[in-house]
Motif scaffolding. Structure first.
Motif, short mmCIF file in Angstrom:
data_model
loop_
_atom_site.label_atom_id
_atom_site.label_comp_id
_atom_site.label_asym_id
_atom_site.label_seq_id
_atom_site.Cartn_x
_atom_site.Cartn_y
_atom_site.Cartn_z
N PHE A 40 13.33 -31.60 -40.66
CA PHE A 40 12.31 -31.45 -41.70
C PHE A 40 12.43 -30.07 -42.32
CE2 PHE A 40 10.29 -30.23 -37.70
CZ PHE A 40 9.67 -29.03 -38.00
N THR A 41 11.82 -29.91 -43.48
CA THR A 41 11.90 -28.64 -44.21
C THR A 41 10.50 -28.22 -44.63
OG1 THR A 41 14.09 -29.21 -45.06
CG2 THR A 41 12.90 -27.47 -46.21
N ILE A 42 10.21 -26.94 -44.44
CA ILE A 42 8.94 -26.36 -44.90
C ILE A 42 9.25 -25.10 -45.70
CG2 ILE A 42 6.68 -25.44 -44.23
CD1 ILE A 42 6.97 -26.87 -41.56
N ASP A 43 8.82 -25.07 -46.93
CA ASP A 43 9.03 -23.90 -47.80
C ASP A 43 10.50 -23.46 -47.82
OD1 ASP A 43 6.31 -23.95 -48.24
OD2 ASP A 43 5.87 -22.40 -46.75
N GLY A 44 11.40 -24.42 -47.86
CA GLY A 44 12.82 -24.11 -47.93
C GLY A 44 13.47 -23.82 -46.59
N GLN A 45 12.69 -23.74 -45.53
CA GLN A 45 13.23 -23.48 -44.19
C GLN A 45 13.44 -24.80 -43.46
OE1 GLN A 45 15.11 -22.11 -41.86
NE2 GLN A 45 13.93 -20.20 -41.84
N ASN A 146 4.76 -31.79 -38.90
CA ASN A 146 6.14 -32.26 -38.88
C ASN A 146 6.67 -32.41 -37.46
OD1 ASN A 146 7.53 -32.45 -41.72
ND2 ASN A 146 6.10 -30.74 -41.84
N ILE A 147 6.31 -31.50 -36.58
CA ILE A 147 6.71 -31.63 -35.17
C ILE A 147 6.11 -32.91 -34.58
CG2 ILE A 147 6.32 -30.66 -32.86
CD1 ILE A 147 6.76 -27.89 -34.09
N GLU A 148 4.86 -33.19 -34.91
CA GLU A 148 4.22 -34.42 -34.44
C GLU A 148 4.98 -35.65 -34.93
OE1 GLU A 148 1.35 -35.40 -32.83
OE2 GLU A 148 0.45 -33.48 -32.31
N GLU A 149 5.34 -35.66 -36.19
CA GLU A 149 6.03 -36.82 -36.77
C GLU A 149 7.40 -37.03 -36.13
OE1 GLU A 149 5.07 -39.07 -38.86
OE2 GLU A 149 3.17 -38.23 -39.55
N VAL A 150 8.15 -35.96 -35.96
CA VAL A 150 9.48 -36.08 -35.37
C VAL A 150 9.38 -36.51 -33.91
CG1 VAL A 150 11.56 -34.81 -34.68
CG2 VAL A 150 10.56 -34.42 -36.93
#
Length: 224
Positions: A40-45, A146-150
């Protein structure tokens, strides 16, 4: 060409060889899908799932910095979270705490790295989807979501289930293509005696076999 192969190697061997190749293709598709689902990506990271145990879940960002999730095993029963009722995330200089141990009465709370508390609603962000509203969600909360989803995807073993489900579909679909007459006999074993399938019935079985194999191969994308 196929008839020549049938004569040389036997139709059954060709059937098994083609089934094997389709299964290999299916594994390749599942692998690609799996790799896309654990990122996953957050703010380009960018972040990627690495491993998990009973007590920890490990992610890494694209620079190799570790994201360590430490699970409070005393709150690992039934909760709103797919991970545990309480856990802590450490990433660089951030420490984020998640608490849904009493979500039924108090809801879910995320203590951000700056000490603020964020009350989480029951609709989590889907991995890979960034809406206009996400811009107003703190980085720490997006990381938790995102950690929850993965982890929910990993823990559910969905790729293994899809693979097991696809194997009989591949064999059955290929049988419809290569042995349409036998499939017709099987379909009408109880209502026809000594009959022969028409060309149209054979064509339908072949088309049905192609569709079944297509569904088996595309199922990971449909799920995704």
């Amino acid at each position: 060409m196929l008839e020549q192969l049938y004569d040389k190697y036997g139709k059954r061997k060709i059937y098994l060889a083609i089934a094997f190749l389709i299964i290999v293709l299916n594994i390749l598709i599942l692998t690609i899908t799996y790799q896309s689902k654990i990122k996953f990506t957050i703010d380009g990271q960018g972040f990627k799932y690495i491993s998990h145990s009973d007590e920890n879940i490990i992610f890494q960002d694209k620079e190799g910095n570790e994201v360590l999730v430490t699970i409070d095993l005393s709150h690992s029963g039934y909760t709103f979270s797919s991970i545990a009722g309480k856990y802590e995330i450490k990433y660089k200089d951030k420490t984020i705490k998640y608490d849904s141990s009493d979500w039924n009465n108090k809801g879910c709370f995320i203590t951000l790295s700056d000490g603020r508390k964020y009350k989480q609603n029951f609709i989590r962000i889907n991995v890979g989807e960034v809406s206009q509203a996400d811009k107003f969600i703190p980085f720490d909360v997006q990381l938790v979501n995102n950690i929850e989803e993965v982890y929910d995807f990993i823990d559910g073993n969905f790729m293994i289930v899809i693979f097991i489900f696809s194997i009989p579909l591949i064999f059955f679909g290929l049988a419809g293509i290569m042995y349409p007459e036998r499939i017709w006999d099987f379909q009408h074993i109880l209502d026809v005696s000594g009959g022969e399938p028409t060309n149209f019935a054979i064509m339908l079985n072949v088309i049905g076999g192609i569709l079944v194999i297509g569904f088996a191969l595309l199922n990971p994308f449909i799920y995704n």
